[in-house]
Design an enzyme around this catalytic site. Structure first.
Site, PDB file in Angstrom:
ATOM      1  N   ASP A 195       4.113  -5.708   3.664  1.00 49.86           N
ATOM      2  CA  ASP A 195       3.776  -4.306   3.919  1.00 49.86           C
ATOM      3  C   ASP A 195       3.556  -4.072   5.415  1.00 49.86           C
ATOM      4  OD1 ASP A 195       1.384  -2.390   4.493  1.00 49.86           O
ATOM      5  OD2 ASP A 195       2.275  -1.661   2.644  1.00 49.86           O
ATOM      6  N   ASP A 214       2.148   4.235   0.698  1.00 51.48           N
ATOM      7  CA  ASP A 214       1.892   5.299   1.682  1.00 51.48           C
ATOM      8  C   ASP A 214       3.124   6.172   1.833  1.00 51.48           C
ATOM      9  OD1 ASP A 214       2.886   4.167   4.905  1.00 51.48           O
ATOM     10  OD2 ASP A 214       3.574   3.422   2.982  1.00 51.48           O
ATOM     11  N   PHE A 247       0.851  -1.190   0.000  1.00 51.75           N
ATOM     12  CA  PHE A 247       0.000   0.000   0.000  1.00 51.75           C
ATOM     13  C   PHE A 247       0.889   1.243   0.000  1.00 51.75           C
ATOM     14  CE2 PHE A 247      -2.919  -3.224   0.679  1.00 51.75           C
ATOM     15  CZ  PHE A 247      -2.724  -3.894   1.874  1.00 51.75           C
TER      16      PHE A 247
HETATM   17  N1  LIG Z   1       1.636   0.740   3.757  1.00 48.20           N
HETATM   18  C1  LIG Z   1       0.806   0.889   4.799  1.00 48.20           C
HETATM   19  N2  LIG Z   1       0.405   2.122   5.131  1.00 48.20           N
HETATM   20  C2  LIG Z   1      -0.439   2.238   6.186  1.00 48.20           C
HETATM   21  C3  LIG Z   1      -0.888   1.163   6.940  1.00 48.20           C
HETATM   22  C4  LIG Z   1      -1.731   1.716   7.948  1.00 48.20           C
HETATM   23  C5  LIG Z   1      -2.462   1.024   9.043  1.00 48.20           C
HETATM   24  N3  LIG Z   1      -2.443  -0.387   8.915  1.00 48.20           N
HETATM   25  C6  LIG Z   1      -2.787  -1.165  10.062  1.00 48.20           C
HETATM   26  C7  LIG Z   1      -4.054  -1.786   9.797  1.00 48.20           C
HETATM   27  C8  LIG Z   1      -3.915  -3.127   9.734  1.00 48.20           C
HETATM   28  C9  LIG Z   1      -2.611  -3.536  10.164  1.00 48.20           C
HETATM   29  O1  LIG Z   1      -2.722  -4.139  11.429  1.00 48.20           O
HETATM   30  C10 LIG Z   1      -1.814  -2.287  10.261  1.00 48.20           C
HETATM   31  O2  LIG Z   1      -1.295  -2.144  11.544  1.00 48.20           O
HETATM   32  C11 LIG Z   1      -1.753   3.079   7.764  1.00 48.20           C
HETATM   33  N4  LIG Z   1      -0.970   3.356   6.699  1.00 48.20           N
HETATM   34  C12 LIG Z   1      -0.545   4.636   6.155  1.00 48.20           C
HETATM   35  O3  LIG Z   1       0.582   5.057   6.936  1.00 48.20           O
HETATM   36  C13 LIG Z   1       0.582   6.484   7.015  1.00 48.20           C
HETATM   37  C14 LIG Z   1       0.296   6.873   8.449  1.00 48.20           C
HETATM   38  O4  LIG Z   1       1.450   6.713   9.154  1.00 48.20           O
HETATM   39  P1  LIG Z   1       1.505   7.424  10.581  1.00 48.20           P
HETATM   40  O5  LIG Z   1       1.446   8.941  10.298  1.00 48.20           O
HETATM   41  O6  LIG Z   1       2.806   6.959  11.154  1.00 48.20           O
HETATM   42  O7  LIG Z   1       0.281   6.975  11.368  1.00 48.20           O
HETATM   43  C15 LIG Z   1      -0.565   6.969   6.145  1.00 48.20           C
HETATM   44  O8  LIG Z   1      -0.117   7.122   4.817  1.00 48.20           O
HETATM   45  C16 LIG Z   1      -1.518   5.787   6.237  1.00 48.20           C
HETATM   46  O9  LIG Z   1      -2.409   5.754   5.148  1.00 48.20           O
HETATM   47  C17 LIG Z   1      -0.441  -0.138   6.578  1.00 48.20           C
HETATM   48  O10 LIG Z   1      -0.784  -1.191   7.173  1.00 48.20           O
HETATM   49  N5  LIG Z   1       0.410  -0.205   5.496  1.00 48.20           N
END
Ligand SMILES: Nc1nc2c(c(CN[C@H]3C=C[C@H](O)[C@@H]3O)cn2[C@@H]2O[C@H](COP(=O)(O)O)[C@@H](O)[C@H]2O)c(=O)[nH]1
Length: 324
Positions: free
Chosen positions: A299, A223, A221
């Protein structure tokens, strides 16, 4: 049209022409070789503690996850810089526990900025607050028009296919159509459409509404957290001007070469990481369930490293966007 293939081919096209971001294959090999146990990645699980979960209320869980992923973007412009994903997921969870009708489509269809702030239980204006409210109204209106107000009906319409569910989300909600034009060619990233499917699959542990085929077809994903981790691992290298801009917290325009090359290189790097992990499992003859060594779990493994170490890592890139 397979939307996940469009993402992969978009990213590969950019990487073939990239000049600002480099993928270091030797670093990928080094990271894979240095891992104590590849099975740890395959065993990764969705964080049910942080999210709303009720085995008796699967439709409410699906509604919650769609709302989370309609808002799952661009937390960094918060004035005190402490808004993060966990506040979105946790605030919505508390609101839903307090009021089971809080995420009803009829409520979403009329939500405004201040109402959204209280739904998330956030004490000050949210970054891109009006846009977030508009995106949530879009979800409410379309669910009412097409799916009887229920995200669960959208999920059921996919008939157990994860890729079809990505396609249905893109067809239903313009706000999820994470695309741009790069050198006259349309690029597809579809981060929030794919992460919704990954979150359903993860939260339901592959059962019930999360019983979805084709999860290995999803890409990572794209991000702003995972690119940081890949850069810290030496897997991604930025040109000196790009590194200076990112480290100086300068904003990178949405759809610009810098942002596009970071996102695309992240996707391709994770695909290559996955291939290297599978090769190691093959070589070791280990009993790792290879279908679990998918880009989604790689991811999560990378993202959670980024969350744990964000204060030690260099800054993430800053693009004002509704897509991630
Ligand atoms: N590639 C990727 N990006 C992810 C996630 C998640 C949440 N996933 C949870 C849900 C199910 C699992 O248990 C994961 O724990 C949020 N994001 C992205 O990160 C950024 C936020 O960062 P910060 O500002 O530090 O909170 C923002 O772009 C957000 O869209 C992921 O899993 N993969």
């Amino acid at each position: 049209m397979n939307p996940c293939d469009l993402v992969r081919s978009s990213a590969e096209h950019v990487v073939r022409h990239a000049e600002l971001v480099t993928i270091n294959d030797a670093a990928i090999e080094r990271v894979v070789a240095s891992l104590d146990d590849v099975a740890e990645i395959a065993a990764g699980s969705f964080d049910r503690e942080l999210h709303y979960w009720d085995s008796e209320q699967p439709d409410a869980v699906a509604q919650y996850l769609l709302v989370v992923d309609a808002l799952n973007f661009c937390f960094w412009p918060d004035e005190s810089e402490d808004l993060q994903y966990e506040h979105l997921a946790g605030g919505l969870r508390r609101s839903l526990l307090a009021d089971p009708s809080a995420l009803d489509a009829s409520r979403l269809a009329v939500i405004d900025g201040p109402m959204l702030r209280s739904l998330l239980r956030w004490p000050r204006p949210l970054p891109l607050e009006e846009e977030r409210a508009r995106l949530l109204r879009e979800v409410g209106e379309v669910l009412l028009q097409l799916y009887g107000g229920l995200a669960a009906n959208l999920v059921r319409a996919a008939q157990g296919s994860g890729v079809e569910l990505v396609r249905l989300v893109l067809a239903a909600f313009p706000g999820f159509r994470d695309c741009c034009v790069y050198g006259g060619r349309q690029l597809h990233f579809y981060k929030r459409a794919q992460i919704f499917v990954g979150d359903l699959w993860g939260c339901f542990q592959g059962s019930g509404l999360g019983r979805l085929s084709g999860i290995p077809q999803l890409t990572m994903f794209a991000d702003y957290r995972v690119p940081v981790v890949l850069r810290e691992l030496g897997i991604l290298s930025y040109s000196q001007p790009l590194a200076a801009a990112v480290d100086d917290r300068q904003q990178l325009p949405a759809g610009g070469f810098e942002e596009v090359e970071i996102r695309a290189s992240t996707i391709v790097a994770v695909e290559r990481l996955r291939a290297a992990l599978l090769a190691r499992v093959e070589a070791e003859g280990r009993g790792v369930e290879v279908s679990q060594l998918c880009s989604v779990k790689i991811d999560w493994w990378l993202w959670e490293q980024g969350e744990r170490s964000m204060h030690q890592h260099r800054p993430h890139h800053r693009t004002l966007t509704i897509y991630y």
